[in-house]
Write an enzyme that holds these catalytic residues in place. Sequence first.
Site, mmCIF file in Angstrom:
data_model
loop_
_atom_site.group_PDB
_atom_site.id
_atom_site.type_symbol
_atom_site.label_atom_id
_atom_site.label_comp_id
_atom_site.label_asym_id
_atom_site.label_seq_id
_atom_site.Cartn_x
_atom_site.Cartn_y
_atom_site.Cartn_z
ATOM 1 N N TRP A 101 37.274 11.981 -24.561
ATOM 2 C CA TRP A 101 37.875 11.059 -25.539
ATOM 3 C C TRP A 101 38.532 11.762 -26.709
ATOM 4 C CZ3 TRP A 101 39.280 6.706 -23.736
ATOM 5 C CH2 TRP A 101 38.569 6.139 -22.668
ATOM 6 N N ASP A 171 35.737 8.881 -34.206
ATOM 7 C CA ASP A 171 35.674 7.810 -33.214
ATOM 8 C C ASP A 171 34.192 7.574 -32.904
ATOM 9 O OD1 ASP A 171 35.657 6.239 -30.944
ATOM 10 O OD2 ASP A 171 36.929 7.565 -29.737
ATOM 11 N N LYS A 195 30.943 -1.897 -26.574
ATOM 12 C CA LYS A 195 29.748 -1.167 -26.132
ATOM 13 C C LYS A 195 28.512 -1.676 -26.872
ATOM 14 C CE LYS A 195 33.052 2.395 -25.469
ATOM 15 N NZ LYS A 195 33.169 2.391 -24.021
HETATM 16 N N1 PMP Z 1 36.761 6.360 -27.457
HETATM 17 C C1 PMP Z 1 35.587 6.362 -26.819
HETATM 18 C C2 PMP Z 1 34.497 7.256 -27.312
HETATM 19 C C3 PMP Z 1 35.394 5.531 -25.714
HETATM 20 O O1 PMP Z 1 34.236 5.541 -25.076
HETATM 21 C C4 PMP Z 1 36.446 4.693 -25.291
HETATM 22 C C5 PMP Z 1 36.297 3.732 -24.134
HETATM 23 N N2 PMP Z 1 35.370 3.974 -23.224
HETATM 24 C C6 PMP Z 1 37.661 4.753 -25.978
HETATM 25 C C7 PMP Z 1 37.777 5.580 -27.063
HETATM 26 C C8 PMP Z 1 38.827 3.898 -25.555
HETATM 27 O O2 PMP Z 1 38.596 2.590 -25.838
HETATM 28 P P1 PMP Z 1 39.641 1.443 -25.421
HETATM 29 O O3 PMP Z 1 39.687 1.439 -23.931
HETATM 30 O O4 PMP Z 1 39.006 0.211 -25.982
HETATM 31 O O5 PMP Z 1 40.921 1.751 -26.042
#
Ligand code: PMP
Length: 360
Positions: A101, A171, A195
Site C-alpha cells: 500500500w 494511511d 475495515k
Molecule cells: N490503504 C490500505 C492500507 C488498504 O488496506 C487499502 C485497501 N485494502 C487501501 C489503502 C485502498 O483502499 P480503497 O480500495 O478504499 O481505495
Amino acid sequence: MKGIWNFSAGPAVLPRSVLREAAAEMENYRGWGMSVMEMSHRSEAFGEIIGQAEQDLRALMHIPQNYHVLFLQGGATGQFAAVPMNFMKNRRADYIITGFWSERAYTQAQRYGDVRVVATSADRDHSYIPDCTDLPISRQADYVYICENDTAHGTQFFHLPETKGKPLVADLSSCLLSAPVETEKYAMLFAGTQKNAGIAGLTIAVVREDMMENGGLPETPGTMQYQNIAKNRSMFQTPPTYPIYICGKVLQWIRRQGGLEEMKRQNRKKAALLYDYLDESRLFHPLVEPPYRSMVNVTFTTGVPQTNTQLASLAEKEGFIGLKGHRAVGGLRASLYNAMPYEGVERLVDLLHRFEKSSV
Ligand code: PMP
C-alpha cells in the site's frame, strides 16, 4: 442462517448490533418516515448523524481542535493522489515503503513531484519495518509518508518514524480505531472505513489546519482540495450518506465497548492467540518478524501454495471466510478487526490445528 466467521481484509465483519440497528431503522429512520438512504444530506436528521459521527470520532481519537475531520469519497486510493496535490508546496516528499500500500501511494505521488524513498523493507519481502530513527529526510520535503499498517503484508509500525520536524502523513486504513492513537503526532491521517470503521464508500481524513492553508497545487480539483472540503464541512459535494450513518453506529458501538484502550486489549489478545499458535506450528509460519507483526492482519503460510489453497477451501466449507492472502503476497491471511470476536479466533486456531494434524 448458517453461522460464518468472516476474516476478510475489507470490506469486513461488522458488529452484529450495528447491522440489527440499521435493519430496524431501514424503512423509517427514527420517525422521519424514510430511510437514511433517501434523505437529503442537508436535512436536519442527516445533520445530526454526521455531527454525532464527528463528535464520537473526536472523542475516541482525542482529536485536537486545530484538526479538521473530513468525510470523503474516492477511497484511500483517492488520498494517494490528494495528499501530494494538497501538500506538495515544494513538489518534494519522502516516502517509507513497507509493503503493497505504501508502494501504491508512492507510485501515485510520483506524478506530482520529486518523491524519494527514504527507507524500504523490500529487501526482505516487506517482512519487517525498517529502522526509522535516523532517516535521510530531504531538507525540502513537504511531508514524510507511511502506511501505518500494511493490510497485504501484515506489518505494523509500533513506533512512528522520526521525521526531523517534517509533517507526518499516514494511511491508517486497516488500523484506524484498533488502538489508541496520538493524533497530534500526525499532520494528517486518513483511512477507508470498510475495515474497522464501517463500510465501503467513505474515507475519513483528519488534517491539521496549517497543512491546508495554501490550498495545494493549482490543478487540485475542488472535490479533492482539503481546504475547500473543510470550509464546506464535507458538503462541497454530496457526501456518502449511508456509509457515514453506518460509521456513526460503529463509533457508538466502540464507545459502548469501552473505547480504543478496550479495542487494543481485545485485539492484542486475539492476535496473540493466533501468532502463538503459528509460532509453535510445524505446518504454518507467520510471514512477519515478531516485533512488526500487525495486530489486525495476520499473514502466514505453509510454504506450499497448494496446501494453502487446500486449507482456504476447507475453511470456506466450514464457514471461515476470507483466509486467502492478498493477491500480491500469496499465502494466507486472517484479519482480526474490532468486530471479530475472540471466539472466532479460537475457532480458527482449532481449524488450523485440525488441518495440521491431518496433514503431518
Ligand atoms: N490503504 C490500505 C492500507 C488498504 O488496506 C487499502 C485497501 N485494502 C487501501 C489503502 C485502498 O483502499 P480503497 O480500495 O478504499 O481505495
